[in-house]
Write an enzyme that holds these catalytic residues in place. Structure first.
Site, short mmCIF file in Angstrom:
data_model
loop_
_atom_site.label_atom_id
_atom_site.label_comp_id
_atom_site.label_asym_id
_atom_site.label_seq_id
_atom_site.Cartn_x
_atom_site.Cartn_y
_atom_site.Cartn_z
N ASP A 164 14.15 -10.97 5.94
CA ASP A 164 13.84 -11.83 7.13
C ASP A 164 15.21 -12.09 7.58
OD1 ASP A 164 13.54 -13.95 8.79
OD2 ASP A 164 12.30 -15.15 7.60
N ARG A 228 -0.74 -11.30 13.16
CA ARG A 228 -1.20 -10.92 14.30
C ARG A 228 -1.65 -9.74 14.46
NH1 ARG A 228 -2.23 -15.67 14.39
NH2 ARG A 228 -1.62 -17.36 15.74
N GLU A 257 -12.10 -1.08 16.92
CA GLU A 257 -11.87 0.40 16.31
C GLU A 257 -11.58 0.34 14.73
OE1 GLU A 257 -10.55 -1.26 18.69
OE2 GLU A 257 -8.93 -0.31 20.06
N HIS A 269 -10.27 -13.85 10.68
CA HIS A 269 -9.25 -14.97 10.84
C HIS A 269 -9.62 -16.20 9.91
CE1 HIS A 269 -6.54 -16.95 14.03
NE2 HIS A 269 -6.09 -16.83 13.05
N GLY A 271 -7.51 -16.94 7.45
CA GLY A 271 -6.30 -17.52 7.00
C GLY A 271 -6.16 -19.00 6.72
C1 MLT Z 1 -1.85 -19.74 12.63
O1 MLT Z 1 -1.39 -19.24 13.39
O2 MLT Z 1 -1.45 -20.66 11.98
C2 MLT Z 1 -3.42 -19.70 12.59
O3 MLT Z 1 -3.77 -18.63 13.50
C3 MLT Z 1 -4.14 -20.75 12.59
C4 MLT Z 1 -5.75 -20.57 12.76
O4 MLT Z 1 -6.14 -20.14 11.94
O5 MLT Z 1 -6.05 -21.24 13.78
#
Ligand code: MLT
Length: 384
Positions: A164, A228, A257, A269, A271
């Site tokens: 980082d 992302r 794809e 998504h 997380g």
């Molecule tokens: C984030 O950027 O922290 C996540 O995409 C949050 C979410 O799931 O909305």
């Protein structure tokens, strides 16, 4: 003051907005609370002061364009870090062991009755996988989430290396001494068995996983992407999965794809999708937004610098301005030309933008505020 919710936001934020009109439909809001809604075409009106994202990534908000208009964009770094970390740890195991395929295969045994036990023992060898202990995990991006992932993976016996270039002092302190910092992404690509991405999507990071970088990785590497989708070039990933260079690509950002590609593990998504993370993000975003609207304080903005101080004087003037020479002295000259004492002030910059909070012993009149507005390089002036 009106706050528009562009997504469902945890109701724990409702109380923070009790003095506001907090609604999911209004034409010209003073503030916006958002999660994943794309704000690229959002109709911005002059009174919009700020947008708060209940989450870390802000690529759904045109933050640079908003900075130009003096609209502050907040995010909530760390608020969902534990939720994402737990998913990444789960994905490390999914990456090492052939669990998703194995579970799918067991479903095909429905109807086999008493034979299931025998068939399981006979078929299981197709799903052998490896342990993660002793393997090298490369963490790219050591923000709140990356550090938590590094620490937990080290505690599970992985050798952790991290990269980082913007590592903050608090994150460096929080990082386990078992993790080794390396000086380039290439070193991660070369050495890691598992690579996990924890960087924002921007011009520097977009497409960082591509045919060229995948070539530098170990054969059989596993990539985990909870940041992302656009960080990876999908067709290069698919080629590498099909050619066997990558053992698995696990992503929280499925695209058409990838669906059905062998060894692509697509998570929808999830997380930050825990009630705990949704509550933390909503509270943090709401507090940051109201503190800015009421006191002009900025904490955790992606397009303006952090500037905050307790409000103790008769008046507070908040000024968004360009980060250019002599502007501060011009602003202070106008204030002092009205015989007003500056009790406290703080100014900071972030790239080409800067923000000044000036606490004054007297309330400046409209003419003084107008003169401040007219100084070249001033973007917005608010009197609180
Ligand atoms: C984030 O950027 O922290 C996540 O995409 C949050 C979410 O799931 O909305």
């Amino acid at each position: 003051m009106k706050i528009l919710k562009l997504n469902a936001i945890s109701p724990v934020a409702d109380e923070i907005f009790s003095k506001y009109e907090y609604t999911d439909s209004c034409a010209s809001p003073d503030g916006v609370m958002v999660r994943s809604a794309n704000m690229a075409d959002f109709p911005v009106t002059d009174n919009l002061l700020a947008v708060a994202r209940a989450g870390a990534g802000t690529n759904n908000i045109p933050s640079a364009e908003y900075a130009e208009k003096g609209i502050v964009v907040f995010n909530t770094p760390g608020a969902n870090a534990n939720a994402v970390k737990e998913l990444v740890i789960c994905e490390l195991f999914l990456g090492g062991r052939n669990i998703t395929d194995a579970i799918d295969w067991v479903k095909t045994l429905k109807g086999e009755g008493e034979n299931v036990g025998k068939l399981v023992e006979k078929g299981k060898s197709k799903f052998v996988g490896c342990e993660i202990a002793g393997k090298t995990l490369g963490v790219i991006g050591l923000g709140a989430i990356g550090v938590m992932v590094a620490n937990s993976a080290a505690a599970l016996g992985m050798k952790v290396i991290g990269f980082d270039p913007y590592l903050s002092t608090p994150n460096a302190v929080a990082l386990t001494s078992d993790a080794k910092l390396v000086s380039s992404r290439d070193e991660i690509y070369k050495k890691a068995d598992f690579i996990t991405l924890h960087v924002p999507l921007n011009a520097e990071t977009k497409g960082m996983i591509n045919a060229e970088t995948i070539k530098k990785m170990k054969d059989g590497a596993v990539i985990i992407n909870n940041s992302r989708g656009e960080l990876a070039d999908t067709s290069a990933v698919i080629d590498a999965l099909e050619g066997g260079k990558l053992a698995r690509y696990i992503t929280d950002f499925p695209v058409a794809e990838l669906i059905g590609v062998k060894n692509a593990v697509c998570v929808p998504h999830l997380g930050a999708s825990t009630p705990e993370a949704e509550d933390y993000c909503a509270v943090m975003a709401a507090r940051q937004l109201t503190d800015y609207i009421e006191n002009g304080n900025i904490k955790n903005s992606v397009n303006y610098p952090a500037v905050s101080m307790p409000k103790e004087s008769a008046a507070r003037v908040c000024i968004h301005h360009r980060n250019i020479k002599e502007i501060l002295s011009k602003l202070l000259t106008v204030i002092s030309s009205y015989g007003i004492n500056v009790a406290n002030m703080q100014d900071a910059s972030k790239g080409e933008y800067a923000y000044l909070i000036c606490d004054l012993d007297e309330v400046p009149n409209a003419e003084c505020i107008e003169k401040l507005r007219k100084i070249s390089g001033v973007i917005k002036v608010r009197l609180l």
